[in-house]
Design a protein around this motif. Structure first.
Motif, PDB file in Angstrom:
ATOM      1  N   LEU A 382       3.381   4.206  -0.988  1.00  0.00           N
ATOM      2  CA  LEU A 382       3.884   2.853  -1.217  1.00  0.00           C
ATOM      3  C   LEU A 382       2.826   1.798  -0.877  1.00  0.00           C
ATOM      4  O   LEU A 382       2.791   0.737  -1.488  1.00  0.00           O
ATOM      5  N   LYS A 383       1.969   2.130   0.055  1.00  0.00           N
ATOM      6  CA  LYS A 383       0.869   1.220   0.381  1.00  0.00           C
ATOM      7  C   LYS A 383      -0.038   1.059  -0.852  1.00  0.00           C
ATOM      8  O   LYS A 383      -0.385  -0.057  -1.247  1.00  0.00           O
ATOM      9  N   LYS A 384      -0.355   2.211  -1.477  1.00  0.00           N
ATOM     10  CA  LYS A 384      -1.188   2.175  -2.693  1.00  0.00           C
ATOM     11  C   LYS A 384      -0.458   1.444  -3.810  1.00  0.00           C
ATOM     12  O   LYS A 384      -1.049   0.653  -4.544  1.00  0.00           O
ATOM     13  N   LEU A 385       0.824   1.741  -3.940  1.00  0.00           N
ATOM     14  CA  LEU A 385       1.597   1.152  -5.030  1.00  0.00           C
ATOM     15  C   LEU A 385       1.702  -0.363  -4.851  1.00  0.00           C
ATOM     16  O   LEU A 385       1.558  -1.126  -5.819  1.00  0.00           O
ATOM     17  N   GLY A 386       1.922  -0.773  -3.612  1.00  0.00           N
ATOM     18  CA  GLY A 386       2.006  -2.208  -3.333  1.00  0.00           C
ATOM     19  C   GLY A 386       0.697  -2.907  -3.716  1.00  0.00           C
ATOM     20  O   GLY A 386       0.708  -3.957  -4.371  1.00  0.00           O
ATOM     21  N   ALA A 387      -0.436  -2.285  -3.341  1.00  0.00           N
ATOM     22  CA  ALA A 387      -1.746  -2.876  -3.662  1.00  0.00           C
ATOM     23  C   ALA A 387      -1.930  -2.938  -5.182  1.00  0.00           C
ATOM     24  O   ALA A 387      -2.410  -3.941  -5.729  1.00  0.00           O
ATOM     25  N   ALA A 388      -1.505  -1.870  -5.866  1.00  0.00           N
ATOM     26  CA  ALA A 388      -1.648  -1.828  -7.324  1.00  0.00           C
ATOM     27  C   ALA A 388      -0.784  -2.904  -7.981  1.00  0.00           C
ATOM     28  O   ALA A 388      -1.219  -3.571  -8.918  1.00  0.00           O
ATOM     29  N   LEU A 389       0.432  -3.074  -7.498  1.00  0.00           N
ATOM     30  CA  LEU A 389       1.323  -4.079  -8.089  1.00  0.00           C
ATOM     31  C   LEU A 389       0.757  -5.471  -7.862  1.00  0.00           C
ATOM     32  O   LEU A 389       0.807  -6.316  -8.755  1.00  0.00           O
TER      33      LEU A 389
END
Ligand SMILES: Cc1ncc(COP(=O)(O)O)c(C=O)c1O
Length: 395
Positions: A382-389
């Motif tokens: 989710l950390k990666k996903l948050g950064a990607a979003l």
């Protein structure tokens, strides 16, 4: 070149297959799949059940069997549905199928002619869309919110489509949104089905996997007129590999579905059918299901914590009380597949919302699976996903 039938999907239309392939890279933390947690499969207990099934029924289980299914299993399913869903059902109302997926196929074959209208939640289970599509169904999407299908919209659509034949719904912890339909709406839906003489296919693979809130009665439990066909499965509470599903309906419907099943596969695998009652006899299945629910509940909570911590503030998401999925909506995104590609660059994946819509899509939506992800990876992913979003929406 080969002259395939109209039922065969065109090349390049398996969007989800392509996504899962891209997400399979070991570098990628993928929330795209939709699998149960394998660490909770009762392997030794099921192996013992299989051994006992062989000891007791060796020759019968190796012989051809009845299309409706093994009697012991049909009795068990009737009892299970009665106990868990308060549905008045006898063994004659039960057909065992090869996974509940087969019910979609058999019901579509039995009720949907080319051009017949099928109403379904928007979004909905994408394999159901594929099945109905292969029989030439005309789709009419019904709006939904956090309380499930919108009944005013459903009635408007039923009025506008007097030719409508079938309503397909996943009322508990829907795939893909995780939403659950309220009891009031279920009652209303069943009333509308009888009033407009439309059948309802109630698809309930996740109902037992509840980790919060109170159980809501099955649509089938309100059905006095025989319009509701209820489908269930042991895939999420035991193991999907055994492929044991079922449909509960009036005997007249079961008889027709049985004829169609016979043409499809003669009958469901006997070994699995004899093993399931042995498993139930020797194990506390409710305790096992509670273990699954507790784990998924924990993973869902971790996922929500991560979403709140790492996602942009304007992102909307569902908060399921059970099941395996939640649904995210990122405002301002008009190309979800581009968003997916951006996330893949950050080594994190989901299933973009588009294939879950039979008609117009809702850009910026996607499905996240939490059942099949170890806890530490949920936080990292989710950390990666948050950064990607954040990167994608800043563009
Ligand atoms: C909504 C829904 N219906 C039906 C199925 C089919 O399940 P099975 O054939 O394993 O019973 C699934 C599987 O994920 C599902 O999500």
């Amino acid at each position: 070149m080969y002259k395939f039938s109209k039922r065969v999907p065109a090349d390049g239309t398996d969007a989800v297959g392509a996504i899962l392939k891209a997400a399979a890279d070991p570098q990628v933390i993928s929330f795209a799949g939709g699998l149960p947690a394998p660490e909770l499969f009762p392997v030794a207990e099921m192996q013992a059940a299989v051994d006992r099934a062989f000891e007791k029924h060796g020759r019968e289980l190796m012989q051809y069997g009845a299309a409706k299914g093994v009697t012991e299993l049909r009795e068990l399913i009737a009892q299970y549905v009665k106990e868990k869903e308060n549905v008045d059902v006898s063994v004659e109302n039960v057909l065992v199928t090869t996974g509940s997926e087969q019910v979609l196929d058999l019901v579509a074959k039995a009720f949907v002619d080319e051009g017949d209208t099928v109403l379904m939640e928007q979004p909905t289970y994408l394999c159901a869309v594929d099945v109905f599509k292969s029989f030439g169904a005309n789709f009419v999407g019904v709006e939904m919110d956090d309380d499930g299908m919108d009944m005013a919209d459903l009635e408007a659509k039923l009025k506008a489509h007097p030719e409508a034949k079938l309503i397909y719904t996943v009322p508990n912890f829907q795939n893909p949104t995780g939403r659950t339909m309220t009891a009031e709406r279920r009652q209303k839906l069943v009333e509308l089905a009888a009033k407009y003489d439309v059948y309802v296919l109630e698809d309930n693979p996740y109902g037992q996997i509840r980790f919060a809130g109170e159980q809501v009665p099955a649509l089938k439990s309100y059905d006095q007129s025989g319009h509701v066909f209820y489908m269930g499965t042991f895939s999420k509470i035991l193991a999907p590999g055994f492929r044991i599903g079922w449909v509960v309906a009036d005997e007249q419907v079961i008889d027709k579905l049985t004829v169609l099943k016979q043409s499809a596969d003669l009958h469901t695998d006997n070994l699995a059918q004899y093993a399931v009652p042995e498993f139930f006899a020797a194990n506390d299945v409710d305790a096992h299901v509670k273990k699954i629910s507790d784990l998924y509940g924990k993973r869902k909570d971790l996922m929500l914590t991560g979403i709140k911590k790492y996602f942009p503030d304007n992102v909307k998401y569902t908060n399921p009380e059970g099941g395996m999925f939640l649904w995210v909506e990122v405002p301002g995104v008009d190309d979800t597949v581009a968003l997916f590609k951006e996330c893949l660059k950050h080594n994190v994946a989901f299933v973009p919302g588009d294939p879950f819509f039979a008609g117009a899509t809702q850009p910026g939506t996607f499905r996240l699976n939490y059942s099949n992800m170890e806890e530490d990876k949920i936080e990292q992913g989710l950390k990666k996903l948050g950064a990607a979003l954040k990167a994608a929406t800043a563009k």
